[in-house]
Scaffold this motif. Structure first.
Motif, PDB file in Angstrom:
ATOM      1  N   LYS A  76      42.466  42.917  41.723  1.00  0.00           N
ATOM      2  CA  LYS A  76      43.612  42.608  41.466  1.00  0.00           C
ATOM      3  C   LYS A  76      43.995  41.240  41.485  1.00  0.00           C
ATOM      4  N   HIS A  77      43.606  40.574  42.553  1.00  0.00           N
ATOM      5  CA  HIS A  77      43.816  39.179  42.775  1.00  0.00           C
ATOM      6  C   HIS A  77      43.108  38.327  41.664  1.00  0.00           C
ATOM      7  N   VAL A  78      41.936  38.724  41.641  1.00  0.00           N
ATOM      8  CA  VAL A  78      40.866  37.957  40.686  1.00  0.00           C
ATOM      9  C   VAL A  78      41.576  38.153  39.397  1.00  0.00           C
ATOM     10  N   ALA A  79      41.897  39.291  38.935  1.00  0.00           N
ATOM     11  CA  ALA A  79      42.288  39.601  37.568  1.00  0.00           C
ATOM     12  C   ALA A  79      43.717  38.604  37.190  1.00  0.00           C
ATOM     13  N   ILE A  80      44.573  38.798  38.202  1.00  0.00           N
ATOM     14  CA  ILE A  80      45.864  37.860  37.924  1.00  0.00           C
ATOM     15  C   ILE A  80      45.629  36.571  37.794  1.00  0.00           C
ATOM     16  N   LEU A  81      44.776  35.902  38.822  1.00  0.00           N
ATOM     17  CA  LEU A  81      44.244  34.527  38.599  1.00  0.00           C
ATOM     18  C   LEU A  81      43.652  34.217  37.256  1.00  0.00           C
ATOM     19  N   ALA A  82      42.861  35.052  36.949  1.00  0.00           N
ATOM     20  CA  ALA A  82      42.060  34.988  35.475  1.00  0.00           C
ATOM     21  C   ALA A  82      43.186  35.018  34.290  1.00  0.00           C
ATOM     22  N   VAL A  83      44.085  35.973  34.261  1.00  0.00           N
ATOM     23  CA  VAL A  83      44.969  36.041  33.285  1.00  0.00           C
ATOM     24  C   VAL A  83      45.902  34.783  33.309  1.00  0.00           C
ATOM     25  N   THR A  84      46.414  34.615  34.433  1.00  0.00           N
ATOM     26  CA  THR A  84      47.104  33.285  34.494  1.00  0.00           C
ATOM     27  C   THR A  84      46.474  32.022  33.989  1.00  0.00           C
ATOM     28  N   PHE A  85      45.266  31.771  34.474  1.00  0.00           N
ATOM     29  CA  PHE A  85      44.393  30.747  33.804  1.00  0.00           C
ATOM     30  C   PHE A  85      44.418  30.624  32.455  1.00  0.00           C
ATOM     31  N   ILE A  86      43.953  31.956  32.030  1.00  0.00           N
ATOM     32  CA  ILE A  86      43.692  31.987  30.570  1.00  0.00           C
ATOM     33  C   ILE A  86      44.881  31.739  29.637  1.00  0.00           C
ATOM     34  N   SER A  87      46.202  32.351  30.089  1.00  0.00           N
ATOM     35  CA  SER A  87      47.295  32.193  29.398  1.00  0.00           C
ATOM     36  C   SER A  87      47.740  30.641  29.350  1.00  0.00           C
ATOM     37  N   TYR A  88      47.644  29.943  30.546  1.00  0.00           N
ATOM     38  CA  TYR A  88      48.144  28.571  30.770  1.00  0.00           C
ATOM     39  C   TYR A  88      47.335  27.739  29.839  1.00  0.00           C
ATOM     40  N   ALA A  89      45.934  27.835  29.972  1.00  0.00           N
ATOM     41  CA  ALA A  89      45.064  27.131  29.298  1.00  0.00           C
ATOM     42  C   ALA A  89      45.258  27.324  27.854  1.00  0.00           C
ATOM     43  N   ALA A  90      45.520  28.471  27.448  1.00  0.00           N
ATOM     44  CA  ALA A  90      45.846  28.529  25.834  1.00  0.00           C
ATOM     45  C   ALA A  90      46.985  28.042  25.482  1.00  0.00           C
ATOM     46  N   MET A  91      47.835  27.969  26.271  1.00  0.00           N
ATOM     47  CA  MET A  91      49.352  27.371  26.030  1.00  0.00           C
ATOM     48  C   MET A  91      49.170  25.757  26.054  1.00  0.00           C
TER      49      MET A  91
END
Length: 103
Positions: A76-91
């Protein structure tokens, strides 16, 4: 907290989506020159930056809630970090590209 932020970003995205799609649709298929002409205008560039930023934030919050509901433990923690990183990197990539087009 996430519920309220999700609702606020949803409301903000309704007009921003319309204001983003109109100039984007006009420039679509016109090549690089059409994109630079469209996003060289401050209002169009600002609208696109706001749209990308709020849409990325909305996405990150929404997916985080889904992950919290269905994924447990360390994953859960890894997935949240990954999704947060990916979304902000795309932004960040989108905002950078728009700034380059605007200037």
């Amino acid at each position: 907290h996430h519920w309220w932020i999700q609702r606020l970003t949803s409301v903000a995205l309704v007009p921003l989506t319309i204001l983003f799609l109109i100039p984007f649709g006009r420039a679509l298929g016109g090549g690089y020159e059409a994109l630079t002409a469209t996003y060289g205008q401050f209002g169009n560039a600002l609208t696109a930056i706001l749209f990308l930023s709020i849409a990325s934030w909305h996405f990150a919050i929404g997916i985080q809630v889904v992950i919290e509901d269905y994924v447990h433990g360390l994953a859960k923690h890894v997935a949240i970090l990954a999704v947060t990183f990916i979304s902000y990197a795309a932004m960040a990539a989108g905002v950078y590209a728009l700034i380059r087009l605007a200037l």
